[in-house]
Design an enzyme around this catalytic site. Structure first.
Site, short mmCIF file in Angstrom:
data_model
loop_
_atom_site.label_atom_id
_atom_site.label_comp_id
_atom_site.label_asym_id
_atom_site.label_seq_id
_atom_site.Cartn_x
_atom_site.Cartn_y
_atom_site.Cartn_z
N SER A 173 -1.72 5.09 0.07
CA SER A 173 -1.92 3.69 -0.31
C SER A 173 -3.39 3.29 -0.34
CB SER A 173 -1.17 2.77 0.65
OG SER A 173 -1.60 2.99 1.99
N ASP A 193 -4.72 -5.48 7.85
CA ASP A 193 -4.65 -4.52 8.95
C ASP A 193 -5.93 -3.72 8.97
OD1 ASP A 193 -4.42 -2.53 6.94
OD2 ASP A 193 -2.25 -2.76 6.89
N HIS A 225 -5.93 -0.90 5.26
CA HIS A 225 -5.94 -1.24 3.85
C HIS A 225 -7.00 -2.29 3.53
CE1 HIS A 225 -1.82 0.21 4.74
NE2 HIS A 225 -2.03 0.89 3.62
#
Length: 511
Positions: A279, A465, A468
């Site tokens: 991601s 967070d 990311h």
């Protein structure tokens, strides 16, 4: 009657001496001009092309030959002075064509020790005698029109058909308009053509009109690059060539018989850069979790490069392989492509529990068999095994692998960003070295940049967070990657990285 036959045979032999292949010899289209007709070697170096590199695709080359003799940096004067025109002139035969475009470099100094390529403005017969500071030779310099006229007349003397063009416009704008050269070289080129009774194409005005229809923003990156206001991309060169062809079709010039009815114009093949990872690379559709892969295009010439982002959120090297995501990318790879790979964030997960994404630690050959929730069995390998598989299978396709250590998390210890230099960062480098693949220590490169900015400034990149980034953070990371790739030896991507943004960031290690 006998004498008539003898004379006819002699005449026939003379014709055959001049043209041994008789009427089977194809005419040739010659091009003479500067770098906007042929840039460099005509191979698209730096993404720059001349219109002469593409005009042959509009012609039936089974019936007519094409030779591009243009040379970058020349003016009408220096093209003759260097003997380049003599080479073309001496090759001409009746029925050939000569496309002539000069002007971009004629405005330079007439005499200096750098280029000495300027011509006297206008089309008159005035001259200037100089001792050329560059060549050391005595020289009589003429007007721009005089040099163009010389080429036109000498082409006609050989039975060839000269066609004169005004120089293509520069990519400069004033109040939404592209300035013309209709009071200088464009005007003078047209005047010479009219005086000599030859075809004239006002390429400057016609191309400027097409640019204005597109608008300034669409011209950049499509027809020209921001780094260069004079030389065209492949798209710009094709536009110029198409204008010349369309304009010639509207004249009575015999060259139009050689134009193809439905030409298929082939642009230079783009290089594909595949991205595989998790991601932190992927397009996640979430403004609070933007992977650097979505921002990488900003730093590349996307008229010559495709950025193909196959990264997927939540994946480890193991799951990317096990779920067939790697196979899907592998099946579309071609020789000359690149694969940029970054894994590690999710490889530390559970090996034998959902989400079944943990890989064995290290780079060895150890395995473990896992029974999944659906009772299927999976042979799980080390992180290094999966990475080495991506590397070796990339090479099987003739593509180029580049390994990244994963981007750092926003975790700090005593004012320093936590590194992965004893785990996945180290293992990524070890595998890259073992298989002689390119390696960028992205973990360290970005950590250095973060430390220079400070924890407070970096915090804004991580709204959700510690893993990311938002778009701004992703763009920063992509810029660091571009900078590292630009410096990497053995990876021929430098010329495709065209960002003008100068990141004042440490670039870290790239090998």
């Amino acid at each position: 009657m006998k004498n008539t036959i003898v004379l006819s045979l002699v005449a026939l032999l003379c014709v055959q001496c001049e043209n041994p292949k008789g009427s089977d010899v194809k005419p040739t289209v010659y091009m003479v001009g500067d770098s906007t007709v042929k840039n460099g070697r005509g191979d698209g170096a730096g993404g720059l092309w001349g219109w002469g590199d593409f005009i042959g695709q509009y012609l039936d080359t089974t019936r007519i030959a094409v030779e591009n003799h243009a040379l970058g940096g020349t003016s009408s004067r220096t093209f003759i002075q260097k003997g380049l025109w003599n080479t073309v002139r001496d090759s001409l035969k009746a029925g050939d064509y000569v496309l002539i475009q000069f002007g971009h470099n004629d405005n330079g100094p007439i005499n200096d020790d750098f280029r000495a390529r300027g011509t006297i403005k206008g089309i008159g017969d005035e001259t200037e005698e100089i001792d050329n500071m560059l060549t050391g030779e005595h020289e009589i310099v003429h007007s721009y029109g005089w040099y163009i006229r010389k080429m036109v007349k000498e082409a006609k003397d050989k039975g060839a058909v000269p066609i004169v063009m005004s120089p293509i416009p520069r990519n400069r704008w004033a109040e939404g308009k592209v300035p013309r050269n209709d009071n200088s070289y464009g005007l003078w080129a047209g005047q010479v053509a009219e005086q000599e009774g030859v075809t004239f194409i006002d390429l400057n005005d016609e191309m400027a009109m097409q640019m204005e229809k597109l608008g300034k923003n669409r011209v950049y990156g499509n027809l020209f690059y921001k780094k260069d206001h004079t030389h065209t991309s492949a798209g710009g060169a094709v536009l110029a060539a198409s204008i010349i062809v369309d304009e010639l079709k509207e004249t009575d010039n015999a060259i139009k018989q050689y134009f193809l009815e439905n030409p298929e114009i082939v642009l230079p093949k783009k290089i594909n850069i595949y991205l595989i990872g998790d991601s932190t690379v992927a397009d996640n559709g979430d403004p609070q979790a933007v992977g650097w892969g979505t921002e990488l295009y900003k730093y590349f010439d996307t008229t010559r490069v495709n950025i193909i982002n196959r990264a997927r959120g939540g994946r480890s090297s193991r799951t990317f392989y096990h779920e067939g995501l790697w196979q899907s990318a592998y099946d579309t790879l071609s020789r000359g492509d690149y694969v940029l790979m970054q894994f590690g964030h999710n490889d530390g997960g559970y090996i034998d529990k959902p989400k079944y994404r943990g890989s064995l630690k290290g780079t060895g050959d150890s395995t473990v068999v896992v029974t999944r929730k659906d009772n299927t069995k999976e042979v799980v390998h080390t992180y290094g095994w999966y990475m080495s598989t991506f590397i070796s299978e990339t090479r099987e396709k003739g593509a180029v692998p580049v390994v990244f250590s994963h981007i750092p998390r926003n975790k700090w210890i005593d004012g320093k960003v936590e590194r992965a230099d004893k785990t996945y960062g180290k293992w990524a480098e070890d595998i890259a070295r073992k298989y002689n693949a390119g390696f960028i220590d992205l973990n360290d490169s970005i950590a250095l940049a973060y430390e220079k900015m400070g924890a407070g400034a970096v915090k804004k990149f991580f709204p959700r967070d510690h893993t990311h980034t938002n778009k701004e953070g992703a763009s920063l990371n992509a810029g660091i990657i571009a900078r590292c790739l630009r410096k990497m030896e053995g990876i021929d991507l430098k010329e495709y990285i065209v960002s003008e943004k100068k990141l004042d960031r440490p670039s870290g290690n790239s090998r």
